[in-house]
Design a protein around this motif. Sequence first.
Motif, PDB file in Angstrom:
ATOM      1  N   ALA A   1       0.836  -1.129   0.013  1.00  0.00           N
ATOM      2  CA  ALA A   1      -0.058  -0.110   0.024  1.00  0.00           C
ATOM      3  C   ALA A   1       0.911   1.279  -0.180  1.00  0.00           C
ATOM      4  O   ALA A   1       1.827   1.320   0.791  1.00  0.00           O
ATOM      5  N   ILE A   2       0.570   2.205  -0.814  1.00  0.00           N
ATOM      6  CA  ILE A   2       1.392   3.275  -0.985  1.00  0.00           C
ATOM      7  C   ILE A   2       0.695   4.723  -1.113  1.00  0.00           C
ATOM      8  O   ILE A   2      -0.559   4.779  -1.770  1.00  0.00           O
ATOM      9  N   VAL A   3       1.156   5.851  -0.715  1.00  0.00           N
ATOM     10  CA  VAL A   3       0.745   7.026  -1.008  1.00  0.00           C
ATOM     11  C   VAL A   3       0.890   7.644  -2.037  1.00  0.00           C
ATOM     12  O   VAL A   3       2.170   7.568  -2.770  1.00  0.00           O
ATOM     13  N   ASP A   4       0.009   8.461  -2.753  1.00  0.00           N
ATOM     14  CA  ASP A   4       0.345   9.309  -3.874  1.00  0.00           C
ATOM     15  C   ASP A   4       0.065  10.828  -3.233  1.00  0.00           C
ATOM     16  O   ASP A   4      -0.802  11.382  -2.890  1.00  0.00           O
ATOM     17  N   ASN A   5       1.385  11.283  -2.920  1.00  0.00           N
ATOM     18  CA  ASN A   5       1.533  12.616  -1.959  1.00  0.00           C
ATOM     19  C   ASN A   5       1.037  13.871  -2.724  1.00  0.00           C
ATOM     20  O   ASN A   5       0.408  14.688  -2.238  1.00  0.00           O
ATOM     21  N   LEU A   6       0.968  13.890  -4.342  1.00  0.00           N
ATOM     22  CA  LEU A   6       0.693  14.923  -4.950  1.00  0.00           C
ATOM     23  C   LEU A   6      -0.742  14.982  -5.213  1.00  0.00           C
ATOM     24  O   LEU A   6      -1.350  16.080  -5.068  1.00  0.00           O
ATOM     25  N   ASP A   7      -1.640  13.772  -5.463  1.00  0.00           N
ATOM     26  CA  ASP A   7      -2.897  13.883  -5.792  1.00  0.00           C
ATOM     27  C   ASP A   7      -3.605  13.322  -4.983  1.00  0.00           C
ATOM     28  O   ASP A   7      -5.093  13.094  -4.872  1.00  0.00           O
ATOM     29  N   GLY A   8      -3.198  12.942  -3.569  1.00  0.00           N
ATOM     30  CA  GLY A   8      -4.252  12.812  -2.333  1.00  0.00           C
ATOM     31  C   GLY A   8      -4.913  11.381  -2.523  1.00  0.00           C
ATOM     32  O   GLY A   8      -5.796  11.385  -2.146  1.00  0.00           O
ATOM     33  N   ARG A   9      -4.031  10.328  -3.104  1.00  0.00           N
ATOM     34  CA  ARG A   9      -4.399   9.267  -3.245  1.00  0.00           C
ATOM     35  C   ARG A   9      -3.768   8.028  -2.422  1.00  0.00           C
ATOM     36  O   ARG A   9      -2.645   8.336  -2.079  1.00  0.00           O
ATOM     37  N   ILE A  10      -4.549   7.087  -2.044  1.00  0.00           N
ATOM     38  CA  ILE A  10      -3.618   5.822  -1.670  1.00  0.00           C
ATOM     39  C   ILE A  10      -4.094   4.621  -2.569  1.00  0.00           C
ATOM     40  O   ILE A  10      -5.301   4.552  -2.966  1.00  0.00           O
ATOM     41  N   LEU A  11      -2.973   3.997  -3.118  1.00  0.00           N
ATOM     42  CA  LEU A  11      -3.238   2.739  -3.905  1.00  0.00           C
ATOM     43  C   LEU A  11      -2.755   1.499  -3.095  1.00  0.00           C
ATOM     44  O   LEU A  11      -1.877   1.531  -2.289  1.00  0.00           O
ATOM     45  N   TRP A  12      -3.155   0.364  -3.533  1.00  0.00           N
ATOM     46  CA  TRP A  12      -2.173  -0.827  -3.116  1.00  0.00           C
ATOM     47  C   TRP A  12      -2.075  -1.785  -4.416  1.00  0.00           C
ATOM     48  O   TRP A  12      -2.959  -1.924  -5.313  1.00  0.00           O
ATOM     49  N   PHE A  13      -1.023  -2.467  -4.292  1.00  0.00           N
ATOM     50  CA  PHE A  13      -0.782  -3.343  -5.426  1.00  0.00           C
ATOM     51  C   PHE A  13      -0.755  -4.863  -4.877  1.00  0.00           C
ATOM     52  O   PHE A  13      -0.101  -5.109  -4.018  1.00  0.00           O
ATOM     53  N   ALA A  14      -1.534  -5.850  -5.606  1.00  0.00           N
ATOM     54  CA  ALA A  14      -1.490  -7.172  -5.148  1.00  0.00           C
ATOM     55  C   ALA A  14      -0.454  -7.804  -5.506  1.00  0.00           C
ATOM     56  O   ALA A  14      -0.337  -7.958  -7.004  1.00  0.00           O
ATOM     57  N   ASN A  15       0.154  -8.586  -4.816  1.00  0.00           N
ATOM     58  CA  ASN A  15       1.370  -9.645  -5.104  1.00  0.00           C
ATOM     59  C   ASN A  15       0.846 -10.759  -5.980  1.00  0.00           C
ATOM     60  O   ASN A  15      -0.036 -11.378  -5.515  1.00  0.00           O
ATOM     61  N   PRO A  16       1.410 -11.253  -7.038  1.00  0.00           N
ATOM     62  CA  PRO A  16       1.067 -11.975  -7.925  1.00  0.00           C
ATOM     63  C   PRO A  16       1.285 -13.392  -7.619  1.00  0.00           C
ATOM     64  O   PRO A  16       0.712 -14.467  -8.098  1.00  0.00           O
TER      65      PRO A  16
END
Length: 413
Positions: A108-123
């Motif tokens: 899970a990671i922040v996008d500091n510029l656009d005010g988002r949080i994303l997460w990436f699922a390990n394959p």
Amino acid sequence: MSIGFWTALLIGFPALADDPQVSIRFSESLIEDRYGYAYGLAAVDIDQDGNLDLTSADVRNETHSNLYWFRNDGQGTFERRTIHAGEPGWFERHAAGDINGDEGPDVAIVDNLDGRILWFANPLPRKKDKWQRYVVTTDLPRAYDVALADLDGDLDNDIAASGYDSGVFCWFENPGPEGWNSPWVRWEIDHHMSNARTIRAADFNRDGKIDLLGTASQLAPGDPQRGPLVWYQNPGDPRRQEWTRHVIDAESPAPIHGHPIDFDADGDLDVVMAFGLTRSYLSDLERHGVAWYEQRTDSAGNLAWVRHPIGKLPCAAEAHAADLDGDGDIDVAATAWEKGHGGVVWFENLGTPRTKWRRHILKEKWDSANQVIIADLNGDGRLDIAATADDGAKSNAITNELRWWRNEGSNTD
């Protein structure tokens, strides 16, 4: 005023010296120097081969971001691989852990510029598949830090986050597979923490529920009791009940990054913290440094905190604590950020952590050193140190690196 503030006045800074006769030796290695902007670092076994890998964020040309993982061969040689590339925005701090319940570490990671949080699922276990991208929220202005923990007791990891432009601490409820393609439900914890920074998860009061540690580099105007360093007590049902804010220290300005750890081995969690980052937050460099907070219980049975300075460090950015020299007590690694002061040091615990420490310099003139972590990166049973350094808002664009320091053991090994 807090008990920690007066304790600091009485004790002052402990005896401190840079000692060339170090108890352990470190060797330095460059992992990556081709960043556009380097900030955000974690150690986790991404491919589950028994070796700790590193994850790292990179902003390219101030317009898009990449998220890497560096595969560790087990000997401390790292091969860069990509989790996700070309994301519009500004990736920074992140956390690794199992979000989708398949026992593989996701990110899970922040996008500091656009005010988002994303997460990436390990394959995993299908190693050749791509990481699946999901968006948690698009509405956390200047999203800054994230932590993964089961905050509502339903046996999956939720996401706690801070937003430094909005002064917010909040958490996002993991919706399970049916909701991963939509924004997660957001629950607010606090919206009065001016310039919110660190958020970390831990059970401070040992009641079996996960609490949160938070810092703010500036006091909330008109509310000096809110404190720049606090912990939030999990109410048990955080969807229906409010979190209780407890002030650890309302007097020491500009706490930036640290984490909970049982410093004195008494079974409860203490806190290590770096103070300063830049003179715009704390103008007097003499007040910059690293300290730890001892958790105690007062006469009424409430948690109380005593502040113990570890050492001065101009523009201290982050502190990470662990037993580096293998002598059974907790040492501290720390970074310094501002140009002219940047670098990495470690503070040796001399067995009396309330009064005496020894500082050792790992790297000088490494401007804008930001995040630092401690982990055994080559599987030899000794804890190593890794850190990143950014470009200091373009004031020292030659840095932008990820390095690690291999713990070679004592001089007699």
